[in-house]
Design an enzyme around this catalytic site. Structure first.
Site, PDB file in Angstrom:
ATOM      1  N   ARG A 100     102.450  40.850  43.251  1.00  0.00           N
ATOM      2  CA  ARG A 100     101.941  40.966  41.881  1.00  0.00           C
ATOM      3  C   ARG A 100     100.834  39.929  41.640  1.00  0.00           C
ATOM      4  NH1 ARG A 100     107.495  42.584  40.834  1.00  0.00           N
ATOM      5  NH2 ARG A 100     108.302  40.460  40.717  1.00  0.00           N
ATOM      6  N   PHE A 125     104.245  54.436  39.457  1.00  0.00           N
ATOM      7  CA  PHE A 125     105.663  54.077  39.601  1.00  0.00           C
ATOM      8  C   PHE A 125     105.850  52.674  39.011  1.00  0.00           C
ATOM      9  CE2 PHE A 125     104.348  56.631  43.285  1.00  0.00           C
ATOM     10  CZ  PHE A 125     105.169  57.736  43.143  1.00  0.00           C
ATOM     11  N   ASP A 138     103.495  51.868  44.183  1.00  0.00           N
ATOM     12  CA  ASP A 138     104.749  51.199  44.547  1.00  0.00           C
ATOM     13  C   ASP A 138     105.911  52.171  44.354  1.00  0.00           C
ATOM     14  OD1 ASP A 138     106.597  49.278  45.252  1.00  0.00           O
ATOM     15  OD2 ASP A 138     106.646  48.343  43.260  1.00  0.00           O
ATOM     16  N   CYS A 194     108.791  50.779  50.673  1.00  0.00           N
ATOM     17  CA  CYS A 194     110.017  49.976  50.739  1.00  0.00           C
ATOM     18  C   CYS A 194     111.070  50.669  51.607  1.00  0.00           C
ATOM     19  CB  CYS A 194     110.569  49.713  49.340  1.00  0.00           C
ATOM     20  SG  CYS A 194     111.081  51.189  48.442  1.00  0.00           S
TER      21      CYS A 194
END
Length: 397
Positions: free
Chosen positions: A213, A229, A301, A341
């Site tokens: 971030r 997302f 993301d 992820c």
């Protein structure tokens, strides 16, 4: 009689390299009658002691290792030692970055298979996802109340993976009193974030993206940013702090977007520069493309696309599709921050998928940075599966 698991000849190699898993197909015989979560010694085919772990009769991972030290007893004190070590190892990071939200225990990578623990201000949230974690539940909670006497302990084991261990999903308060929701945490020296402990994703928030971030903010000065997302909009908060002219947050969840609005206000940022779209990202990106919309920075993301090897090919198609759409929406010289992820998605495979997406979009692209999970999510050197979050910063021409 000692309860033990003896391996098939030749299957001890991973244990000798300190990998913490024993698969069912590697087991030759079980001595004694261990119940789910019971402590067992793990032996080679020649009877050599390899490790001490716990038994999972319903899982493909038949045993997981607590310790490779033959003299170490698995008792309440063991869990206090492991969690104390985990806390102490993170303290410099906590102090340096002013963290009130961080991962305390990263399961196997911290020597506690199936135990994930996050701290959010005065709430400690745990996920107990293995039979061993379930068996030692009271010891884990006791250790947490000792290490964090001012905090309550809340469980978020409402995760489908528990079913693979023969366990039911569950959640609820384990110790203390849960404060009013949402709670406020701070990261990166003063960025405030609201976390919904009871209803939020996972344990409530994605702490692993903290460093990314901050990195994203560097690319956002005077830029139009699309945050896909977005969940509770924290990439969007950092984009606004980085000077973005406009940020569009997109998520399917109305409640997540409500928190996203509050996060902008909480950080005293200009709400007029933020938009919030409740939509399916795939559909919205196609709509934006057809409308001729363009952005300077796009963040992708997405949730995990692959839960098993059988789903990996489909996941690759999903990642390629969404990255291709993003490339089609970027202005020349625009920046894509894209993530996976999915633990089964290797760094090399993810890079190939993104490269193929750029090719299909007819764009030249350059990788500027490779991104990973934050340092409070360590990766055990003997446990490469602990590296699950991969990201790329890509410039498109």
């Amino acid at each position: 009689m000692t309860t033990s698991v003896t391996l098939i000849a030749g299957r001890e190699k991973s244990l000798l390299r300190r990998h913490p898993w024993v698969f069912s197909r590697a087991v030759d015989k079980v001595q004694g009658q261990p119940n789910a979560g019971d402590t067992v010694d793990i032996l080679s085919s020649k009877g050599q002691w390899l490790a001490r772990g716990f038994y999972s009769p319903q899982s493909q991972i038949r045993a997981r290792v607590w310790s490779f030290d033959k003299n170490e007893t698995i008792d309440d004190a063991f869990f206090l030692r492991r969690l104390t070590r985990a806390k102490d190892s993170r303290q410099p990071l906590i102090d340096e970055q002013g963290l009130t939200g961080y991962r305390l225990c990263a399961a196997e990578s911290d020597g506690l298979p199936g135990v994930t623990i996050d701290v959010y201000a005065n709430v400690v949230v745990c996920q107990l996802l293995s039979t061993g974690a379930e068996r030692w539940r009271s010891a884990i909670v006791s250790a947490l109340t000792s290490l964090y006497p001012e905090c309550c302990v809340y469980e978020r084991s409402d995760v489908a993976v528990r079913k693979k261990e023969g366990l039911k999903e569950q959640k609820g308060l384990l110790a203390g009193t849960l404060p009013s929701q949402p709670v406020v945490i701070e990261e990166n020296q003063g960025v405030k974030i609201l976390v919904d402990i009871e209803q939020g994703h996972k344990t409530g928030f994605y702490l692993d993206q903290r460093d990314n971030r901050r990195i994203a903010a560097r690319y956002c000065q005077n830029k139009r940013v699309l945050n896909c997302f977005s969940y509770t909009g924290t990439f969007g908060v950092y984009a606004l702090k980085g000077g973005a002219s406009e940020v569009v947050n997109v998520d399917m969840s109305e409640s997540a977007l409500a928190l996203a609005r509050q996060n902008v206000t909480l950080n005293k940022l200009d709400l007029s520069r933020a938009k919030f779209e409740q939509a399916d990202v795939f559909k919205l990106l196609r709509s934006y493309r057809d409308q001729g919309q363009r952005f300077d920075v796009i963040v992708l993301d997405p949730p995990k696309f692959a839960e098993s090897k059988a789903q990996l090919n489909g996941a690759c198609r999903g990642y390629k599709d969404i990255n291709m759409l993003a490339f089609q929406l970027l202005n020349a010289g625009g920046i894509l921050l894209t993530f996976s992820c999915s633990g089964l998605m290797t760094q090399d495979l993810f890079q190939k998928v993104v490269a193929d997406a750029a090719l299909d979009a007819g764009r030249d692209a350059q990788i500027l940075e490779r991104l990973n999970q934050a340092a409070d999510h360590p990766i055990g050197t003997a446990y490469p599966e602990g590296h699950y979050l991969k990201g790329l910063v890509v410039r498109a021409w």
